[in-house]
Design a protein around this motif. Structure first.
Motif, PDB file in Angstrom:
ATOM      1  N   GLY A 395       9.493  -7.098  -4.507  1.00  0.00           N
ATOM      2  CA  GLY A 395       8.299  -6.348  -4.872  1.00  0.00           C
ATOM      3  C   GLY A 395       7.558  -6.996  -6.022  1.00  0.00           C
ATOM      4  N   ALA A 396       6.225  -6.968  -5.952  1.00  0.00           N
ATOM      5  CA  ALA A 396       5.387  -7.541  -7.001  1.00  0.00           C
ATOM      6  C   ALA A 396       4.939  -6.442  -7.953  1.00  0.00           C
ATOM      7  CB  ALA A 396       4.163  -8.201  -6.382  1.00  0.00           C
ATOM      8  N   PRO A 397       4.727  -6.762  -9.230  1.00  0.00           N
ATOM      9  CA  PRO A 397       4.094  -5.784 -10.121  1.00  0.00           C
ATOM     10  C   PRO A 397       2.759  -5.349  -9.526  1.00  0.00           C
ATOM     11  CG  PRO A 397       4.882  -7.701 -11.357  1.00  0.00           C
ATOM     12  CD  PRO A 397       5.002  -8.043  -9.905  1.00  0.00           C
ATOM     13  N   ILE A 398       2.539  -4.067  -9.416  1.00  0.00           N
ATOM     14  CA  ILE A 398       1.398  -3.560  -8.666  1.00  0.00           C
ATOM     15  C   ILE A 398       0.072  -4.068  -9.229  1.00  0.00           C
ATOM     16  CG2 ILE A 398       1.329  -1.423 -10.023  1.00  0.00           C
ATOM     17  CD1 ILE A 398       0.480  -1.778  -6.282  1.00  0.00           C
ATOM     18  N   TYR A 399      -0.041  -4.137 -10.552  1.00  0.00           N
ATOM     19  CA  TYR A 399      -1.325  -4.571 -11.123  1.00  0.00           C
ATOM     20  C   TYR A 399      -1.555  -6.058 -10.902  1.00  0.00           C
ATOM     21  CZ  TYR A 399      -1.319   0.006 -13.355  1.00  0.00           C
ATOM     22  OH  TYR A 399      -1.299   1.354 -13.573  1.00  0.00           O
ATOM     23  N   GLU A 400      -0.493  -6.864 -10.932  1.00  0.00           N
ATOM     24  CA  GLU A 400      -0.655  -8.290 -10.674  1.00  0.00           C
ATOM     25  C   GLU A 400      -1.010  -8.530  -9.208  1.00  0.00           C
ATOM     26  OE1 GLU A 400       1.715 -12.493 -11.447  1.00  0.00           O
ATOM     27  OE2 GLU A 400       2.246 -10.691 -12.549  1.00  0.00           O
ATOM     28  N   ALA A 401      -0.414  -7.749  -8.308  1.00  0.00           N
ATOM     29  CA  ALA A 401      -0.762  -7.879  -6.889  1.00  0.00           C
ATOM     30  C   ALA A 401      -2.223  -7.497  -6.647  1.00  0.00           C
ATOM     31  CB  ALA A 401       0.166  -7.001  -6.049  1.00  0.00           C
ATOM     32  N   LEU A 402      -2.682  -6.435  -7.323  1.00  0.00           N
ATOM     33  CA  LEU A 402      -4.087  -6.035  -7.190  1.00  0.00           C
ATOM     34  C   LEU A 402      -5.015  -7.098  -7.760  1.00  0.00           C
ATOM     35  CD1 LEU A 402      -3.715  -2.270  -8.189  1.00  0.00           C
ATOM     36  CD2 LEU A 402      -4.329  -3.136  -5.921  1.00  0.00           C
ATOM     37  N   LEU A 403      -4.605  -7.741  -8.858  1.00  0.00           N
ATOM     38  CA  LEU A 403      -5.406  -8.813  -9.430  1.00  0.00           C
ATOM     39  C   LEU A 403      -5.524  -9.980  -8.458  1.00  0.00           C
ATOM     40  CD1 LEU A 403      -6.905 -10.266 -11.717  1.00  0.00           C
ATOM     41  CD2 LEU A 403      -4.670 -10.940 -12.646  1.00  0.00           C
ATOM     42  N   SER A 404      -4.420 -10.309  -7.775  1.00  0.00           N
ATOM     43  CA  SER A 404      -4.460 -11.405  -6.804  1.00  0.00           C
ATOM     44  C   SER A 404      -5.497 -11.135  -5.728  1.00  0.00           C
ATOM     45  CB  SER A 404      -3.075 -11.595  -6.173  1.00  0.00           C
ATOM     46  OG  SER A 404      -2.113 -11.953  -7.137  1.00  0.00           O
ATOM     47  N   ARG A 405      -5.602  -9.873  -5.302  1.00  0.00           N
ATOM     48  CA  ARG A 405      -6.599  -9.515  -4.298  1.00  0.00           C
ATOM     49  C   ARG A 405      -8.020  -9.696  -4.846  1.00  0.00           C
ATOM     50  NH1 ARG A 405      -4.432  -5.952  -0.334  1.00  0.00           N
ATOM     51  NH2 ARG A 405      -2.348  -6.739   0.145  1.00  0.00           N
TER      52      ARG A 405
END
Length: 495
Positions: A395-405
């Motif tokens: 699992g990725a940190p949710i905020y970092e995953a959202l930043l990648s998007r």
């Protein structure tokens, strides 16, 4: 430090007003839903449509007010994004009050952090600070925003260090702490000294019952993975509506109306739900119903892109999961009734630690919000268990995953003549079991996807590359041969 105090005081005032307006509007909406008439219902529908269109125009003018704002701040501090601080500040304030105050399952904390960061940026720009000093002001404003939103200055500082800035230098943490304390003092003048989640911690859980912390931590980790995956998939699901992205908020603004008429007490980010369950514990069927509704409508609310956070909704979901687990174990005779509240409190931290992958922030936040130091050890055990489960599952940190998007389209757009190629990763190669951030990727290259069997993942810094993965890489046509040969050496075994 003086600059941090100034940023904190201004941010505290802005966020306190933001929080106050949301609470007043939410109370007014709950009153209307509790006393419905045909005229009131028609008025709510009309006003909701107008509000959705108005927020949509604000988002078209400034798309970066969408969502919580935390990924945008991370991107700004990394140098990948830049904003007009005044345009963000007033639009986020107005759109956030309308969206969150309408009763949607959105939190005030993410927008509060972005409001604080905008104040910090504005202070730096007006005082002609640049470079590292400017970034410190933005980080200090972020800490102040969370501190004022939850009256949690220590957690606000730690969140900036652990999740946003990723830097523990003395200048960053001292300035952020000063800013957070100043903001907290201003906020306390508005809301008093009572902790945000004033739950009475009656009795410490005895050590023989600590196995519940491990069991509940595993459940929270698994449900945290579910939450992250669905949250990241929601924009794609919303795209099927054919409604322009800026106006997709009309969907939750209209869907919340029947929910408000049926269960007005469940509306909002979740603070009232946590306090209500803490004071009067519902039966297990009602807890499961609340859990299902809050899961579903949290996804609908945040997935629309409306300005609002997931911080408080995550905490409320954790509280309901902890309460449901405690009631179930009590019915089996495996947990005394007086310890159900303990698990409810611990689960808030555990669920956030699993989803946000920021266990220190989770532990400190719940400690400050509840107002008790006696919960540190069980909080730590449960948070680390949930964190470990999501980490083992990739699992990725949710905020970092959202930043990648957010930054991926911009990064691809910088490639003039983009070419895409694939490379398999062999066992024992340099990239086998390496994190994405640990490899120095060639200039003008972009890792856009990791394929693992039938699963496709958008990579982030903490993503671990494994043997058998296929890397999808983009680069300019002029650099294709050079970039491919460099990365190929890292994915294959040396001769």
């Amino acid at each position: 430090m003086l600059s941090g105090l100034a940023v904190g005081a201004i941010s505290g005032f802005v966020v306190a007003l933001f929080r106050l307006f949301i609470e007043k509007l939410l109370d007014f909406m709950k009153f209307l839903y509790s006393h419905p008439t045909p005229g009131i219902v028609i008025a709510i529908v009309v006003v909701s449509i107008v509000a959705g269109i108005f927020i949509g125009f604000l988002m078209k003018q400034e798309p970066n007010i969408s969502g919580s704002g935390i990924p945008q701040i991370e991107g700004q501090l990394r140098g990948e994004m830049e904003f007009n601080w005044w345009g963000i500040l007033w639009r986020k304030f107005v759109a956030g009050v309308i969206g969150i105050g309408s009763g949607l399952f959105l939190g005030r904390e993410g927008p509060s952090i972005q409001l604080g960061a905008s104040v910090g940026q504005g202070y730096a720009d007006l005082s002609h600070q640049e470079g590292a000093s400017r970034r410190v002001m933005i980080a200090a404003g972020s800490a102040a925003g969370l501190s004022a939103a939850f009256n949690a200055p220590i957690a606000g500082t730690m969140f900036v260090l652990e999740e946003i800035y990723h830097n523990f230098s003395p200048m960053v943490w001292i300035t952020s702490l000063a800013s957070a304390i100043a903001a907290d003092i201003i906020s306390l003048r508005f809301f008093g000294l009572t902790p945000v989640l004033h739950l009475v911690y009656v009795r410490s859980m005895p050590l023989p019952l600590y196995w519940h912390l491990l069991a509940l931590g595993i459940i929270l980790g698994l449900l945290g993975m579910f939450y992250s995956k669905v949250t990241l998939a929601m924009p794609q699901l919303y795209s099927y509506t054919r409604i322009p992205r800026a106006f997709q908020g009309l969907i939750p603004l209209l869907l919340v109306i029947p929910l408000g008429l049926a269960m007005p007490q469940i509306l909002g980010g979740g603070n009232s739900i946590i306090l209500s369950i803490g004071h009067t514990l519902p039966a297990l069927p009602l807890l499961l119903l609340i859990l299902a509704i809050r899961f579903a409508f949290s996804f609908i609310s945040y997935g629309s892109g409306l300005p609002g956070g997931i911080f408080l909704p995550i905490l409320s979901l954790g509280a309901v999961i902890g309460a449901a687990y405690g009631v179930f174990m009590n019915s089996l005779g495996l947990l005394p009734h007086e310890y159900i509240l303990n698990l409810m409190i611990f689960a808030m931290a555990g669920y956030f630690a699993g989803i946000g992958k920021a266990p220190f922030t989770a532990i400190l936040l719940i400690t400050e919000m509840v107002g008790s130091l006696h919960i540190l050890l069980p909080l730590a055990i449960l948070s680390l268990t949930a964190f470990a489960v999501t980490d083992l599952l990739g699992g990725a940190p949710i905020y970092e995953a959202l930043l990648s998007r957010l930054v991926l389209p911009t990064q691809i757009g910088r490639l003039h003549d983009a070419q895409r190629f694939e490379l398999p990763v062999f066992a024992g190669s340099q990239l086998d079991m390496s994190s994405v951030r640990d490899y120095e990727w060639p200039t003008d290259s972009l890792l856009v996807e990791i394929r693992r069997g039938d699963e496709r993942r958008i990579p982030h810094g903490d993503s671990v590359i494994r043997a058998g993965d296929t890397l999808i890489i983009m680069t300019d046509n002029a650099h294709l041969k050079h970039v491919r040969s460099m990365i190929e050496r890292a994915t294959t075994l040396p001769d």
